[in-house]
Design a protein around this motif. Structure first.
Motif, PDB file in Angstrom:
ATOM      1  N   THR A  38       0.857  -1.180   0.000  1.00  0.00           N
ATOM      2  CA  THR A  38       0.000   0.000   0.000  1.00  0.00           C
ATOM      3  C   THR A  38       0.894   1.230   0.000  1.00  0.00           C
ATOM      4  OG1 THR A  38      -1.567   1.265   1.306  1.00  0.00           O
ATOM      5  CG2 THR A  38      -0.072  -0.155   2.531  1.00  0.00           C
ATOM      6  N   LEU A  39       0.349   2.350  -0.449  1.00  0.00           N
ATOM      7  CA  LEU A  39       1.072   3.615  -0.296  1.00  0.00           C
ATOM      8  C   LEU A  39       0.394   4.478   0.759  1.00  0.00           C
ATOM      9  CD1 LEU A  39       2.132   4.483  -3.945  1.00  0.00           C
ATOM     10  CD2 LEU A  39       3.486   3.486  -2.107  1.00  0.00           C
ATOM     11  N   ASP A  40      -0.501   3.874   1.520  1.00  0.00           N
ATOM     12  CA  ASP A  40      -1.154   4.560   2.632  1.00  0.00           C
ATOM     13  C   ASP A  40      -0.220   4.472   3.833  1.00  0.00           C
ATOM     14  OD1 ASP A  40      -2.639   5.163   4.906  1.00  0.00           O
ATOM     15  OD2 ASP A  40      -4.511   4.421   4.022  1.00  0.00           O
ATOM     16  N   VAL A 192      -4.616   7.460  -2.205  1.00  0.00           N
ATOM     17  CA  VAL A 192      -3.268   7.003  -2.568  1.00  0.00           C
ATOM     18  C   VAL A 192      -3.093   6.869  -4.077  1.00  0.00           C
ATOM     19  CG1 VAL A 192      -2.849   5.764  -0.442  1.00  0.00           C
ATOM     20  CG2 VAL A 192      -4.027   4.630  -2.299  1.00  0.00           C
TER      21      VAL A 192
END
Lengths: 528, 378, 312
Positions: A38-40, A192
Motif C-alpha cells: 500500500t502507499l497509505d 493514494v
C-alpha cells in the motif's frame, strides 16, 4: 559498449519499438525488492513501502543520507523535564504538492487516523507510546482523546504515556508521515491513487502499476526543491533478487536494494565497490521452546549455543551476514553501554565443543544416546542451508535434528498460535534504533513475539525499570543487564546479524551506506 | 479376432489375443533403436538411483564444512595447493606459530612453535578438519616450546563437486534420482489406479452415469490444478508421500478418458457381449476383459506421465515446496543449482543433465511403445 | 450450411450454460480449501499485535462466520467485484487482475503463436524427411525442449542475451524488445510438444490414400503437403491447444517471476503463499473462465477444420 548499443538499437528498430525507448537520462531507475502492499502511510508495514513513502512524504523529522535524524517539517522541538511532553515548531515554508501549507492540524488528523480501529493499521502499535493511543486503537476511547494537539498552525504538542527516549527516532518511521486532510476526506481510501495523492515530500506520485513500476516526479512545491537533483524516480519492484542483479548488470537499473547471498562473492570480485555490504539493524535467530522438557534446562540451551560455529555460517552459508555474539546488533542507538560479552564466544570452537559435550553427557545425551530436536523453518532463502549446517554441528554433541518446513504464513501462524515446536527460525529487523525494540520481544506478556514462552520476572522488572528511566546512561545500563540475562537464559539463540546488501551504479552519487538501509532519492544525483 | 466369442471359459481368449498383440509390439519395439537404448538407459538409471546411494563413497547427508561448493574433479580432495592453507587454518585457533609444512605420500608434517608450552591436545584441531586424520604431536623439544604435528591427508573424491553445505553432489544426485523416480512412479500409479477404475466404470456402465462421470472429469479439467497442488502441499507440509498422492490425484483425468474411450469400443465387441449374456458379473467383465485390453494404451500414457510428474515436482521445488531435507530430488537440486548457476555452475549442470537423460529416456521409450502398439500402423 | 451454423451456435450456448455450475463448484471448492490452509493473510515475518490483528480482521470481515463470508463473496462476485486484496490494500482484486490480465494474455498468445508456427514447421520438415538427419535433429531438439525446466531456461536466456550480449532487456514488459525473451522462454517447451504432434500426424497423413492419390495424379509435392497433409496434421495441434493453455499458465508463473513481468501468473502463487484469499479466488475464477472458453473455442475450431465433426 558501443557495439552493444548498436546491436540493441538495431534490434529495437527491427522490432518496431513502440515505447519511448530507454528513459535513462534524468531518471533514477531504482530497484526495489518487492511490491508495496500500500502507499497509505497508515496501512504500511514493509521496508519496500518505506523506501517509496520517504520519497513522497516528509515527517516531523527525517533521516539524512547517513541515517542521522535531522529536522524535517519540524524546525525544532522541546522536551519537558519529565520527558513526556514534546513541543514541535513547524517550518513556515513547508507546503503540500498542491501549494497548501503543511500545518500542525495535518499531523493531528493523521495521527488520529492511524489509531482509529477502522483504519486497520498494521503498525499502529509502534505509536502506542503516545498517551491514550492504545485505548483509541482498541476502541475504548474516541480518536480525539489522543494526546496530540495543534497549539497553532505551526506548533504541535504531543504528550506521551511514559518518557520514551527513542520517541524522536520513532517519528522517522513511515507511520509518522503526515497526510493531506482535504484529499483524504474527499477520496477516502483512494487518496493514494496517482493523480489524487497530495504529498509534502521531495516527490509526487505519477504512476503506480503493480509488479511494473512506480513513477515519482519532483515536487516543485517542496521546501528544499532547489537541492533535489533527480527529476524522476522509477521504483522497479523486483521480487526475484537474481533478476535484479541481471537487470543491474545489463545496465537497466541504477541500484538494487537486496542481493542473493549466494551470488555475493562473485559480485564483489566482479563489481568491487558497487557491491555494498553494510551492517543492518537486524538479527537472525533460532527460538528455543522453553516449555519443552529438554530445552527448559538452561545448561542445555547454553551447550546448544556454544557448539554453533557462527563464523562458518557467515562465511559459507549466508555470505555478507555477521556472526552474532549478542541479540542486539552493534551500532544501535541509545546503547552506549553496549552488548554484554558472553564468555564462550572468545574461546576456540574445539574448547566450546568439549564443554558442550561435557554438559550434555551429564544429561545423558551423547552421540550414541542422542536426543532428537526438530528445527522448524520457513521455505525461503537460505534457511534450509543454515538448518543443515547447524544440524551437522549439533550432531557432534549428540543432538539429532529433524526438519519441519512450512511456507511463511503457516510457519508464523504456528508460532503465533503457540503450536508445539522445539526450535524455530525467525528474524527481526528493528523498527527504530533502540535496544528496547529488540529486548521487548521476550517480555513475558509479549504474546506476539515471545515464541519461546520465556518467563522471567527479573527480566520483566529490568525492562520496566528501563522504560521508566529518563537518564539515557542509566537506562542503557539497565538494558545491558537485561541483555546479559537474555544471553544467559537464551530464549533465542542469536546466530547472525543481518547486513543490508545493495548494488549501486557508479553513476549514482550520494548513496551512503547506513545501518538503517535508508536512502532518500532527494540526496542522490546521476552523472552520465 | 471376431472368433473370440466364447466368454466365460475364455480368459485365455483374451490373453491369447493379448499375447499376440504384445509379441508383435515387442518385436516392433526391438526394431526401434532409440527406444531400446532408452530402455537400457532407464534400467541403468533405476539401478543407479536404487543402489547408487548405498555404494557411493559419501553419504548423501554428510557435511564437509571445509568443502563448500568445491568444483568437480577426478583427482581427490584436498588438492595439493589446499593442504597448506587447510593446515594453517586448522591451527589458527590453536594459538601456535606454524612453521614449515611438508607434504609427502599422503601425510603432512607441520612444524609448530609457541611461547608457552605446547598442549598435546592441539593435534585434535588438526583432526577436526575434514582434510586430515590420525594427527599426532611428535618431536616436542625439551622446553616444550616447539615440535611438529604429523597427520594423514584424506583422499576425498567429489566427482560432481559439492553443494552449498559441503555435501557430495554425486551422492546427492543419486539419492535425488531415486526420489524423483519414486515420485514419478508412485504418482503415476495413483493416477493409474484412479484413472483406470474410473474410466472403465464410466465406459462400462454408460448412459446417464457415464454422462455424469465425464461431466465431473470436465469440471476437474477446467480447474487450475497447479493451484490445488500448491494448496495441498501447503496443507500437508512437504510430506513426500502425500505430495505424490496429491500430484497423482490431479493427473488421472486424461487416463480416465483414454480408458473410457477404449471401454466404450470394447463393450460393443462380441466377446464382452457374450460374457454379459452368460451372466458374468459386471465387475468380473471389467476386471477380466476391459482392463487387460486397455493396458497397451495405458502403458504408453504412463511412460509419458512419469516425466510430466517429475517436471511438476521440479516446479514445486522452484517454489520452495519440494522434498524436505536431508532428502532431496532432482527438482530440488536443480532449483538450488539455478540459484548458484553463476558461482558454482556444476551445482546446476549435473542434476540438470541427469534429469535430461532420464526424461529423454522416458520420452523415447514412451514414443517407441506407442508406435509399437499403434494398431493403425499394422 | 445455414442449419449447421445454428447447430454450432446452439452447441456453444449450451456449453456456456453448462459452464455456470462448473464455475460455481470451482469457486466453492477453492474458497473452502483456501480457508482450511493453516495461517492467514496477516501472518508474516512480523507477528501483529493482538489488538491490531483484531482491527484488521474486522476491517476485512474475517471475524464473521465462514458461510457468511462465502455468501458475501458470491454476492460481490455477481456484481463484478472480487473484493479487496488482503495484501495489496490500495486496489480491489479485479483492478489488480485487470492490469495484469492483458500482459499475461499477450505473453501467452504470442508464445502460443510462436510455438505453433515453429512447432508445425519443424514437425512438417521432420515428417517429410522421416528418418533423415533433419528428422532426428528435430526429434532430439523437441525432446530436449521438454526435459529442461523453464526455471533453468529463462534465467539462462536472460543471462546470455541481456547480461553477456546486451542485445535485449533482462526484465520488464511493454516495449517490443522486452517481450522477446519471455515469449521465447515460455514457447520453448510447447514448440517441442507441437513439433512432435505434428510430425506424428503428418506421417500418418502422408500415408493416407487421398494424399497418395493426389501424388499419383501428379500434383506437385509442395501442393500436396499444403493442401492435404498439413490440413490433417493441424488437427492434433489444435486439440493440443487446451492442454497447452494449462501448461502456459504454469510456465507463465516462472517466466513472469524471472523476467519480472506484471502478469497475473505471479499473483496465483504469491496469493496462495500469502493467504491472500480474495486474490487467489480471483485468479482461480479468471483462469477457470479462461480454460472453459478456450476449450470451447478449440472444439469450435475443430468444426472449421474438420467437417466430419457434428454438433448435436
Amino acid at each position: 559498449m558501443k557495439t552493444r548499443m548498436m546491436a540493441g538499437a538495431a534490434l529495437a528498430l527491427a522490432l518496431t519499438v513502440t515505447g519511448a525507448g530507454s528513459p535513462w537520462a534524468a531518471t533514477y531507475m531504482r530497484g526495489n525488492n518487492g511490491n508495496p502492499e500500500t502507499l497509505d502511510q497508515h496501512k504500511t508495514s514493509t521496508v519496500v513501502e518505506a523506501h517509496i513513502l520517504r520519497d513522497l512524504y516528509e515527517g516531523l523529522v527525517v533521516y539524512d543520507a547517513a541515517a542521522q535524524v535531522v529536522p524535517g517539517v519540524a524546525e525544532s522541538w522541546e522536551v519537558s523535564e519529565d520527558g513526556t511532553e514534546y513541543t514541535f515548531t513547524l517550518r513556515n515554508n513547508a507546503k503540500w504538492s498542491n501549494g497548501d501549507p503543511v500545518t500542525a492540524g495535518d499531523f493531528v488528523f493523521s495521527l488520529r487516523r492511524i489509531m482509529t480501529p477502522a483504519t486497520g493499521a498494521k503498525y499502529a502499535n509502534i505509536l502506542y507510546p503516545i498517551k491514550n493511543a492504545e485505548a483509541v486503537n482498541t476502541g475504548d476511547m474516541e480518536p480525539d482523546s489522543l494526546a496530540v494537539e495543534a497549539v497553532d498552525d505551526h506548533t504541535l504538542k504531543i504528550t506521551l504515556e511514559n518518557p520514551t527516549p527513542f520517541f524522536i527516532e520513532l517519528l522517522t518511521h513511515q507511520t509518522g508521515l503526515p497526510m493531506h486532510p482535504p484529499t483524504v476526506e474527499a477520496n477516502g481510501a483512494d487518496f493514494v491513487q496517482p493523480g489524487i495523492m497530495v504529498s509534502n515530500g521531495a516527490y509526487v506520485l505519477e504512476t503506480n502499476i503493480l509488479n511494473d513500476k512506480i513513477v515519482l516526479q519532483k515536487n516543485e512545491n517542496y521546501h528544499d526543491a532547489d537541492n533535489v537533483a533527480i527529476e524522476t524516480v522509477n521504483f522497479i519492484p523486483i521480487e526475484d533478487r537474481a533478476t535484479c542483479v541481471r537487470a543491474w548488470e545489463a545496465g537497466e537499473i541504477h541500484s538494487c536494494a537486496d542481493l542473493p547471498a549466494e551470488d555475493l562473492e562473485r559480485l564483489q570480485s566482479e563489481h568491487g565497490d558497487a557491491t555494498r555490504v553494510t551492517p543492518y539493524l537486524g538479527t537472525y535467530y533460532y527460538a528455543l521452546n522453553h516449555e519443552d522438557e529438554f530445552l527448559s534446562d538452561p545448561e542445555v540451551r547454553r551447550a546448544l549455543s556454544m557448539v554453533i560455529d557462527r563464523e562458518f555460517l557467515a562465511e559459507n552459508i549466508f555470505q555478507g551476514m555477521i556472526p552474532a555474539t549478542s541479540f542486539i546488533p552493534p551500532g544501535i542507538g541509545n546503547y552506549e553501554t553496549g552488548s554484554p560479552e558472553t564468555d564462550y564466544f572468545s574461546m576456540s570452537m574445539l574448547d566450546r565443543e568439549d564443554m558442550a559435550i561435557e554438559i550434555l553427557e551429564a544429561k545423558g545425551v551423547t552421540p550414541d544416546t542422542p536426543h532428537k530436536l526438530e528445527i522448524m523453518y520457513n521455505s525461503s532463502e537460505n534457511h534450509k542451508n543454515v538448518a543443515t549446517a547447524i544440524a551437522d554441528m549439533w550432531a557432534n554433541v549428540g543432538v539429532n535434528v529433524t526438519y519441519n518446513v512450512r511456507d511463511i504464513s503457516a510457519h508464523y501462524a504456528h508460532l503465533r498460535d503457540r503450536g508445539d515446536f522445539d526450535v524455530a527460525r525467525a528474524g527481526w529487523i528493528g523498527d527504530y534504533s533502540d535496544p528496547q525494540n529488540f529486548l521487548f520481544m521476550v517480555e513475558s506478556d509479549n504474546d506476539g513475539f515471545n515464541y519461546s514462552r520465556y518467563e522471567n520476572p527479573e527480566y520483566d522488572a529490568l525492562m520496566d525499570a528501563a522504560a521508566a528511566e529518563t537518564d539515557l546512561t542509566k537506562r542503557s545500563e539497565l538494558l545491558s543487564q537485561a541483555e546479559a540475562m537474555f544471553m544467559r537464559d537464551l530464549p533465542f539463540l542469536p546466530l547472525l546479524y543481518y547486513s543490508s546488501l545493495a548494488l549501486v551504479s557508479p553513476n549514482l552519487q550520494g548513496w551512503e551506506d547506513n545501518i538503517q538501509h535508508v536512502h532518500l532519492s532527494r540526496y542522490m544525483s546521476i552523472t552520465e | 479376432m471376431t472368433d473370440a466369442a466364447i466368454a466365460e471359459e475364455t480368459p485365455p481368449q483374451g490373453s491369447v489375443q493379448n499375447r499376440s498383440l504384445w509379441a508383435t509390439a515387442l518385436l516392433r519395439l526391438k526394431r526401434n533403436r532409440a527406444a531400446v537404448a532408452s530402455f537400457f538407459v532407464l534400467i541403468f538409471l533405476i539401478i543407479a538411483g536404487g543402489l547408487g546411494p548405498m555404494v557411493s563413497p559419501h553419504s548423501y547427508s554428510e557435511v564437509y564444512p571445509e568443502f563448500v561448493k568445491t568444483r568437480p574433479s577426478l583427482s581427490p580432495y584436498p588438492q595439493a595447493e589446499q593442504i597448506i592453507p587447510a593446515a594453517e587454518s586448522a591451527l589458527r585457533r590453536a594459538r601456535v606459530e606454524v612453521g614449515e609444512i611438508v607434504i609427502e605420500d599422503g601425510t603432512v608434517r607441520i612444524a609448530v612453535s609457541s611461547e608457552s608450552e605446547i598442549d598435546p591436545r592441539i593435534s585434535r584441531y588438526v583432526d577436526r578438519s575434514d582434510v586430515f586424520s590420525n594427527a599426532e604431536v611428535v618431536d616436542i623439544s625439551g622446553d616444550g616450546l616447539s615440535g611438529a604435528i604429523t597427520a594423514d591427508v584424506q583422499q576425498l573424491y567429489f566427482l560432481m563437486g559439492t553443494d552449498a553445505n559441503g555435501r557430495d553432489l554425486f551422492s546427492r544426485t543419486l539419492i535425488a534420482l531415486r526420489i524423483s523416480l519414486m515420485i514419478g512412479a508412485l504418482a503415476t500409479a495413483v493416477a493409474l489406479v484412479i484413472g483406470v477404475i474410473y474410466g472403465a466404470t464410466s465406459g462400462f456402465v454408460g448412459g446417464r452415469v457415464d454422462n455424469l462421470m465425464m461431466r465431473f472429469v470436465d469440471i476437474m479439467d477446467s480447474l487450475p490444478f497447479v493451484f490445488f497442488v500448491i494448496l495441498l502441499v501447503v496443507f500437508f507440509g512437504s510430506n513426500l508421500v502425500l505430495m505424490f498422492i496429491a500430484i497423482g490425484a490431479t493427473q488421472w483425468l486424461d487416463m480416465s478418458r483414454i480408458v473410457r474411450g477404449q471401454t466404450l469400443s470394447l463393450r460393443r465387441r462380441e466377446f464382452v457381449q457374450a460374457a454379459e449374456s452368460l451372466g458374468v458379473s459386471s465387475w468380473d467383465i471389467v476386471k477380466r476383459h476391459i482392463i487387460p485390453n486397455t493396458l497397451g494404451n495405458v502403458m504408453v500414457y504412463m511412460t509419458l506421465l512419469i516425466p510430466k510428474v517429475i517436471l511438476l515436482e521440479s516446479f514445486l521445488s522452484f517454489l520452495g515446496l519440494g522434498v524436505q531435507e536431508p532428502l532431496t530430488s532432482l527438482g530440488v537440486l536443480i532449483a538450488e543449482g539455478a540459484k548458484n548457476m553463476r558461482n558454482a555452475p556444476s551445482m546446476l549442470f549435473y542434476p540438470a543433465a541427469t534429469m535430461t537423460v532420464l526424461l529423454f529416456a522416458l520420452n523415447f521409450l514412451g514414443d517407441g511403445l506407442r508406435d509399437a502398439l499403434d494398431p493403425k500402423d499394422r | 450450411m445455414h442449419r449447421e451454423e445454428i447447430d454450432i451456435l446452439r452447441y456453444a450456448l449450451r456449453r456456456l450454460l453448462g459452464a455456470v455450475p462448473t464455475l460455481f463448484l470451482i469457486i466453492t471448492a477453492a474458497f473452502f480449501m483456501m480457508r482450511i490452509a493453516p495461517g492467514g493473510p496477516f501472518d508474516q515475518e512480523r507477528t501483529l499485535e493482538a489488538t491490531v490483528l483484531e482491527n484488521l480482521n474486522r476491517t476485512f470481515g474475517l471475524d464473521k462466520p465462514l458461510w457468511q463470508q462465502y455468501a458475501m463473496y458470491l454476492n460481490n462476485l455477481l456484481h463484478g467485484d472480487m473484493g479487496p486484496s488482503f495484501v495489496f490494500r490500495d486496489k480491489r482484486v479485479h483492478e489488480i487482475l485487470g492490469e495484469g490480465l492483458p500482459v499475461s494474455m499477450q505473453l501467452g498468445f504470442l508464445a502460443l503463436l510462436l510455438a505453433l508456427f515453429i512447432g508445425v514447421c519443424m514437425g512438417t520438415v521432420a515428417a517429410l524427411r522421416q528418418n533423415s538427419k533433419a528428422d532426428y535433429f528435430v526429434v532430439a531438439l523437441a525432446t530436449f525442449g521438454i526435459t529442461v525446466p523453464p526455471f533453468v531456461v529463462a534465467p539462462v536466456l536472460a543471462l546470455v542475451f541481456a547480461v553477456f550480449l546486451g542485445w535485449l532487456p533482462a526484465q520488464g514488459w511493454g516495449r517490443a524488445d522486452q517481450m522477446v525473451l519471455p515469449v521465447i522462454a515460455l514457447a520453448l517447451p510447447q514448440v517441442a510438444v507441437i513439433a512432435r504432434l505434428t510430425r506424428g500426424a503428418m506421417i500418418e497423413a502422408l500415408r493416407s490414400d487421398h494424399v497418395r492419390t493426389a501424388k499419383a495424379y501428379g500434383l506437385p509435392a509442395s501442393m500436396v503437403v499444403i493442401k492435404h497433409a498439413l490440413r490433417a496434421a493441424v488437427l492434433p495441434a489444435i486439440s493440443y491447444l487446451g492442454p497447452a493453455a494449462a501448461a502456459l499458465l504454469t510456465g507463465s508463473i516462472v517466466v513472469e517471476q524471472v523476467f519480472n513481468l506484471p502478469g497475473i501468473g505471479r499473483y496465483f502463487v504469491q496469493g496462495a503463499l500469502n493467504r491472500d484469499y480474495t486474490m487467489v479466488m480471483g485468479t482461480v475464477v479468471i483462469v477457470a473462465v479462461f480454460v472453459i472458453l478456450f476449450n470451447l473455442m478449440v472444439d469450435l475450431l475443430f468444426a472449421v477444420f474438420d467437417p466430419r465433426v457434428r454438433y448435436d
